[in-house]
Design a protein around this motif. Structure first.
Motif, mmCIF file in Angstrom:
data_model
loop_
_atom_site.group_PDB
_atom_site.id
_atom_site.type_symbol
_atom_site.label_atom_id
_atom_site.label_comp_id
_atom_site.label_asym_id
_atom_site.label_seq_id
_atom_site.Cartn_x
_atom_site.Cartn_y
_atom_site.Cartn_z
ATOM 1 N N GLU A 113 81.643 68.619 32.550
ATOM 2 C CA GLU A 113 80.367 69.129 33.906
ATOM 3 C C GLU A 113 80.105 68.762 35.504
ATOM 4 O OE1 GLU A 113 78.452 71.108 29.304
ATOM 5 O OE2 GLU A 113 78.126 69.254 30.021
ATOM 6 N N ASN A 114 80.609 67.254 35.381
ATOM 7 C CA ASN A 114 79.548 66.438 36.298
ATOM 8 C C ASN A 114 79.955 66.623 37.674
ATOM 9 O OD1 ASN A 114 77.868 64.279 36.733
ATOM 10 N ND2 ASN A 114 78.607 64.345 34.617
ATOM 11 N N VAL A 115 82.074 66.713 37.159
ATOM 12 C CA VAL A 115 83.055 67.385 38.213
ATOM 13 C C VAL A 115 83.422 68.720 38.189
ATOM 14 C CG1 VAL A 115 85.761 67.839 38.710
ATOM 15 C CG2 VAL A 115 84.535 66.042 37.340
ATOM 16 N N GLU A 116 82.896 70.058 37.984
ATOM 17 C CA GLU A 116 82.537 71.443 38.018
ATOM 18 C C GLU A 116 81.332 71.785 38.673
ATOM 19 O OE1 GLU A 116 80.972 73.731 34.396
ATOM 20 O OE2 GLU A 116 82.272 75.329 35.102
ATOM 21 N N LEU A 117 80.333 70.412 38.646
ATOM 22 C CA LEU A 117 79.243 71.144 38.689
ATOM 23 C C LEU A 117 79.033 71.051 40.107
ATOM 24 C CD1 LEU A 117 76.139 70.952 38.612
ATOM 25 C CD2 LEU A 117 75.711 68.961 39.555
ATOM 26 N N MET A 118 79.681 70.574 40.951
ATOM 27 C CA MET A 118 80.761 70.952 42.695
ATOM 28 C C MET A 118 81.081 71.940 42.760
ATOM 29 S SD MET A 118 79.357 67.599 44.217
ATOM 30 C CE MET A 118 78.575 67.351 43.665
ATOM 31 N N LEU A 119 81.455 71.999 42.105
ATOM 32 C CA LEU A 119 82.750 73.763 42.408
ATOM 33 C C LEU A 119 81.821 74.318 42.395
ATOM 34 C CD1 LEU A 119 85.896 72.282 40.208
ATOM 35 C CD2 LEU A 119 85.997 73.489 42.768
ATOM 36 N N ARG A 120 80.694 73.945 41.505
ATOM 37 C CA ARG A 120 79.624 75.083 41.227
ATOM 38 C C ARG A 120 78.751 76.117 42.059
ATOM 39 N NH1 ARG A 120 77.912 77.492 35.729
ATOM 40 N NH2 ARG A 120 79.303 76.664 34.357
ATOM 41 N N ILE A 121 78.627 74.697 43.003
ATOM 42 C CA ILE A 121 77.821 73.915 43.668
ATOM 43 C C ILE A 121 78.123 74.865 44.913
ATOM 44 C CG2 ILE A 121 76.711 72.232 45.792
ATOM 45 C CD1 ILE A 121 75.792 71.199 43.031
ATOM 46 N N ALA A 122 79.374 74.842 45.246
ATOM 47 C CA ALA A 122 80.387 75.251 46.831
ATOM 48 C C ALA A 122 81.013 77.400 46.334
ATOM 49 C CB ALA A 122 81.408 74.404 46.832
ATOM 50 N N GLY A 123 80.573 77.873 44.752
ATOM 51 C CA GLY A 123 80.472 78.847 44.625
ATOM 52 C C GLY A 123 81.948 79.411 44.117
ATOM 53 N N ALA A 124 82.042 78.240 43.579
ATOM 54 C CA ALA A 124 83.874 79.061 43.454
ATOM 55 C C ALA A 124 83.600 79.422 41.991
ATOM 56 C CB ALA A 124 84.423 77.281 42.557
ATOM 57 N N ARG A 125 84.872 80.306 41.610
ATOM 58 C CA ARG A 125 84.587 81.271 40.613
ATOM 59 C C ARG A 125 85.121 80.238 39.431
ATOM 60 N NH1 ARG A 125 88.807 84.661 42.962
ATOM 61 N NH2 ARG A 125 89.916 83.455 40.701
ATOM 62 N N ASP A 127 86.840 80.418 36.773
ATOM 63 C CA ASP A 127 88.719 80.500 36.282
ATOM 64 C C ASP A 127 89.627 79.007 37.151
ATOM 65 O OD1 ASP A 127 88.724 82.018 38.167
ATOM 66 O OD2 ASP A 127 90.590 83.234 37.914
ATOM 67 N N GLU A 128 88.853 79.440 38.378
ATOM 68 C CA GLU A 128 88.974 78.602 39.959
ATOM 69 C C GLU A 128 88.582 77.160 39.170
ATOM 70 O OE1 GLU A 128 88.056 77.887 44.472
ATOM 71 O OE2 GLU A 128 87.995 79.895 43.352
ATOM 72 N N ARG A 129 87.343 77.010 38.700
ATOM 73 C CA ARG A 129 86.098 76.092 39.023
ATOM 74 C C ARG A 129 87.358 75.016 37.479
ATOM 75 N NH1 ARG A 129 81.694 79.121 37.856
ATOM 76 N NH2 ARG A 129 80.980 78.546 36.018
ATOM 77 N N ARG A 130 87.621 75.805 35.817
ATOM 78 C CA ARG A 130 88.012 74.795 35.263
ATOM 79 C C ARG A 130 89.579 74.999 36.008
ATOM 80 N NH1 ARG A 130 87.599 74.467 30.126
ATOM 81 N NH2 ARG A 130 89.379 73.785 29.641
ATOM 82 N N GLU A 131 90.325 75.557 36.476
ATOM 83 C CA GLU A 131 91.600 74.766 36.454
ATOM 84 C C GLU A 131 91.576 73.098 37.329
ATOM 85 O OE1 GLU A 131 94.961 76.238 39.007
ATOM 86 O OE2 GLU A 131 93.849 78.000 38.485
ATOM 87 N N ARG A 132 90.119 73.836 38.497
ATOM 88 C CA ARG A 132 90.173 72.601 39.514
ATOM 89 C C ARG A 132 89.746 71.051 39.315
ATOM 90 N NH1 ARG A 132 92.762 70.092 44.182
ATOM 91 N NH2 ARG A 132 90.892 68.637 45.293
ATOM 92 N N THR A 133 88.846 71.724 37.998
ATOM 93 C CA THR A 133 88.118 70.874 37.434
ATOM 94 C C THR A 133 89.593 69.424 36.746
ATOM 95 O OG1 THR A 133 85.825 71.768 37.009
ATOM 96 C CG2 THR A 133 86.103 69.313 35.577
ATOM 97 N N MET A 134 89.911 70.573 35.303
ATOM 98 C CA MET A 134 90.853 69.836 34.848
ATOM 99 C C MET A 134 92.256 68.946 35.908
ATOM 100 S SD MET A 134 90.035 69.829 31.997
ATOM 101 C CE MET A 134 91.061 69.158 30.789
ATOM 102 N N HIS A 135 92.555 69.885 37.050
ATOM 103 C CA HIS A 135 93.346 69.486 37.570
ATOM 104 C C HIS A 135 92.907 67.697 38.604
ATOM 105 C CE1 HIS A 135 96.754 68.517 40.716
ATOM 106 N NE2 HIS A 135 95.851 68.397 41.136
#
Ligand code: ADP
Ligand code: MG
Length: 234
Positions: A113-125, A127-135
């Motif tokens: 969630e700490n990593v994903e938060l950045m992608l939420r703030i950036a407005g990522a979709r 599925d994209e958030r999940r993939e990028r966070t795990m990557h």
């Protein structure tokens, strides 16, 4: 948003006669006194200097967290003084990743969630958030630890989460302020070697401020700051 005065000269980061003077009551504290420097793309560079030499101030001016009193900061050729506060915030989110000495993780959120938060703030979709966070958690070797909260992780692991977070938005520049300051020397070496790998493999440039003697063996170049000015080693 290109500006007429933007020019990269091939450098990722460039400063010209940079001054930052803090006002403390009636007193003026000149933290940066005419810093001119330039960093080539794709390098891992350290800024070293004693405590109080102006390292954090310089990093904050380069990362758009602070505004210089005078002088020019250009990052990827863009003169940051040409951006208003809102533009600067957006620019920072999209272009720069930050890593701090004390990790700066949110304690109630898992590593994921700490990593994903950045992608939420950036407005990522989603599925994209999940993939990028795990990557990104995979890049720092923490895929297995995704659901752990910071308190359940070692200092080195927490810093890895912070590095994954810094990478989340695929920045072209990562800035780190004393990233090994809270770590024992073995863990510090692991983190520095991870930085080295990231620079070699992820097409980012990496500027780190530190007074840790260990960094010398990992970086492409070292700038020395002394009393707010670029100087010689030692
Ligand atoms: P370093 O990161 O190398 O330890 P800093 O950039 O934090 O150096 O500080 C450089 C100088 O500026 C020091 O003299 C410090 O006390 C002063 N300074 C830093 N931040 C502030 C501030 N917010 N207000 C006033 N003085 C500051
Ligand atoms: Mg500092």
């Amino acid at each position: 948003m290109a500006e007429a005065n933007d020019k990269s000269n091939g450098f990722v980061v460039e400063t010209e006669d940079l001054w930052r003077v803090y006002k403390v009551g009636p007193r003026e504290v000149p933290a940066l006194r005419g810093v001119s420097m330039a960093i080539d793309a794709g390098l891992f560079v350290a800024v070293k200097g004693r405590s109080g030499s102006g390292k954090t101030t310089l990093l904050n001016c380069i990362g758009g967290l602070d505004r210089p009193t005078s002088g020019v900061v250009r990052v990827f050729g863009r003169d940051l003084s040409g951006l208003n506060d809102e533009q600067l915030t957006r620019w920072r989110r999209e272009q720069v990743g930050f890593v701090f000495q004390t990790f700066g993780l949110l304690p109630t959120l898992s590593a994921y969630e700490n990593v994903e938060l950045m992608l939420r703030i950036a407005g990522a979709r989603r599925d994209e958030r999940r993939e990028r966070t795990m990557h990104c958690l995979g890049l720092v070797g923490l895929a297995q630890w995704a659901n752990h909260r910071p308190y359940a992780l070692s200092g080195g692991q927490q810093q890895r989460v912070a590095i994954a977070r810094a990478l989340a938005n695929n920045p072209r520049l990562i800035l780190a302020d004393e990233p090994t300051g809270e770590l024992d020397s073995t863990t510090a070496r692991d983190i520095l070697s991870l930085f080295r790998t990231i620079v070699n493999e992820q097409h980012v440039s990496f500027l780190m401020v530190s007074h840790d003697p260990l960094v010398d063996g990992y970086v492409d170049g070292i700038l020395y700051l002394k009393d707010g000015q670029i100087g010689e080693a030692g």
